[in-house]
Design an enzyme around this catalytic site. Structure first.
Site, PDB file in Angstrom:
ATOM      1  N   GLU A  15       0.850  -1.198   0.000  1.00 27.54           N
ATOM      2  CA  GLU A  15       0.000   0.000   0.000  1.00 27.54           C
ATOM      3  C   GLU A  15       0.880   1.241   0.000  1.00 27.54           C
ATOM      4  OE1 GLU A  15      -2.215   2.938  -0.090  1.00 27.54           O
ATOM      5  OE2 GLU A  15      -3.351   1.075  -0.166  1.00 27.54           O
ATOM      6  N   LYS A  16       0.712   2.104  -1.002  1.00 26.82           N
ATOM      7  CA  LYS A  16       1.590   3.263  -1.199  1.00 26.82           C
ATOM      8  C   LYS A  16       1.431   4.382  -0.181  1.00 26.82           C
ATOM      9  CE  LYS A  16      -1.577   5.071  -4.618  1.00 26.82           C
ATOM     10  NZ  LYS A  16      -1.813   5.091  -6.044  1.00 26.82           N
ATOM     11  N   HIS A  17       0.419   4.360   0.658  1.00 24.68           N
ATOM     12  CA  HIS A  17       0.182   5.438   1.611  1.00 24.68           C
ATOM     13  C   HIS A  17       0.764   5.196   2.998  1.00 24.68           C
ATOM     14  CE1 HIS A  17      -2.976   6.221  -1.402  1.00 24.68           C
ATOM     15  NE2 HIS A  17      -2.710   7.484  -1.114  1.00 24.68           N
ATOM     16  N   HIS A  45       4.280   6.708  -4.206  1.00 21.25           N
ATOM     17  CA  HIS A  45       3.110   7.579  -4.086  1.00 21.25           C
ATOM     18  C   HIS A  45       3.261   8.658  -5.155  1.00 21.25           C
ATOM     19  CE1 HIS A  45       0.330  10.530  -2.456  1.00 21.25           C
ATOM     20  NE2 HIS A  45      -0.242   9.508  -1.853  1.00 21.25           N
ATOM     21  N   HIS A  51      -2.315  15.283  -5.721  1.00 20.47           N
ATOM     22  CA  HIS A  51      -2.326  14.088  -4.854  1.00 20.47           C
ATOM     23  C   HIS A  51      -0.942  13.929  -4.227  1.00 20.47           C
ATOM     24  CE1 HIS A  51      -3.065   9.424  -4.681  1.00 20.47           C
ATOM     25  NE2 HIS A  51      -2.996   9.969  -3.480  1.00 20.47           N
ATOM     26  N   CYS A 115      -2.253  11.897   3.604  1.00 18.97           N
ATOM     27  CA  CYS A 115      -2.404  12.108   2.163  1.00 18.97           C
ATOM     28  C   CYS A 115      -3.571  13.076   1.970  1.00 18.97           C
ATOM     29  CB  CYS A 115      -2.692  10.774   1.467  1.00 18.97           C
ATOM     30  SG  CYS A 115      -3.138  10.950  -0.277  1.00 18.97           S
ATOM     31  N   HIS A 118      -6.426  10.679   0.468  1.00 18.56           N
ATOM     32  CA  HIS A 118      -6.796   9.414   1.101  1.00 18.56           C
ATOM     33  C   HIS A 118      -6.638   9.392   2.617  1.00 18.56           C
ATOM     34  CE1 HIS A 118      -5.966   8.330  -3.150  1.00 18.56           C
ATOM     35  NE2 HIS A 118      -7.176   7.824  -2.972  1.00 18.56           N
TER      36      HIS A 118
END
Length: 131
Positions: A15-17, A45, A51, A115, A118
C-alpha cells in the site's frame, strides 16, 4: 466518531500510503540513533500537486508509561504547484525525513502520514532498549 477510526493501516509493501519506519530493533539507553520515515518505499506515491503526502508525524509510546509522546512533525509543503499550473512548479518535496532520538526505555514508534486525498495512514515498530 473517534479520531482513531479515521486512521487506516496496511502493509507498506503493498500500500503506497503507509509510512515506513526504518530504525534499529534494539538500542542502548541514552545513545543517539536515527529513525528514517518515508512514504512510498515499495510502491511510489504520486506526489503531484493534486495528490500528495502533506505530513508525517512520529510518536513514541513507552512500554512503562500511560501516555504517548509526539516526537516530531514533518511537513512537506511544496508539490510542484506554480502560477503556470499544476505540476509545473520548479520544486517538489518528497515525503522522506529523519529524526535522531535517545530512549531511556523500550516502547513503540508510531508514524502517521497524511495524504491530501486518502487521509491518515499508520504504521508502528517496537524498539527495545538495553541498559
Amino acid at each position: 466518531m473517534k479520531f482513531a477510526e479515521a486512521i487506516q493501516t496496511a502493509d507498506w509493501k503493498a500500500e503506497k500510503h503507509v509510512p515506513v519506519i526504518v530504525a534499529p530493533e534494539t538500542v542502548k539507553a541514552g545513545e543517539k540513533f536515527v529513525v528514517e520515515l518515508s512514504v512510498g518505499k515499495e510502491i511510489a506515491h504520486p506526489n503531484t500537486t493534486e495528490h500528495h503526502i502533506r505530513s508525517i508525524r512520529l510518536y513514541f509510546k513507552p512500554d512503562a508509561g500511560k501516555f504517548t509522546y509526539e516526537v516530531g512533525s514533518f511537513e512537506f509543503s511544496v508539490h510542484a504547484e506554480s502560477t503556470d499550473g499544476p505540476n509545473k512548479g520548479p520544486v517538489l518535496s518528497e515525503p522522506v525525513t529523519q529524526a535522531v532520538l535517545k530512549l531511556t526505555g523500550s516502547g513503540t514508534l508510531v508514524a502517521v502520514a497524511y495524504c491530501n486525498i486518502h487521509g491518515f495512514w499508520e504504521s508502528s515498530q517496537t524498539i527495545a532498549v538495553e541498559a
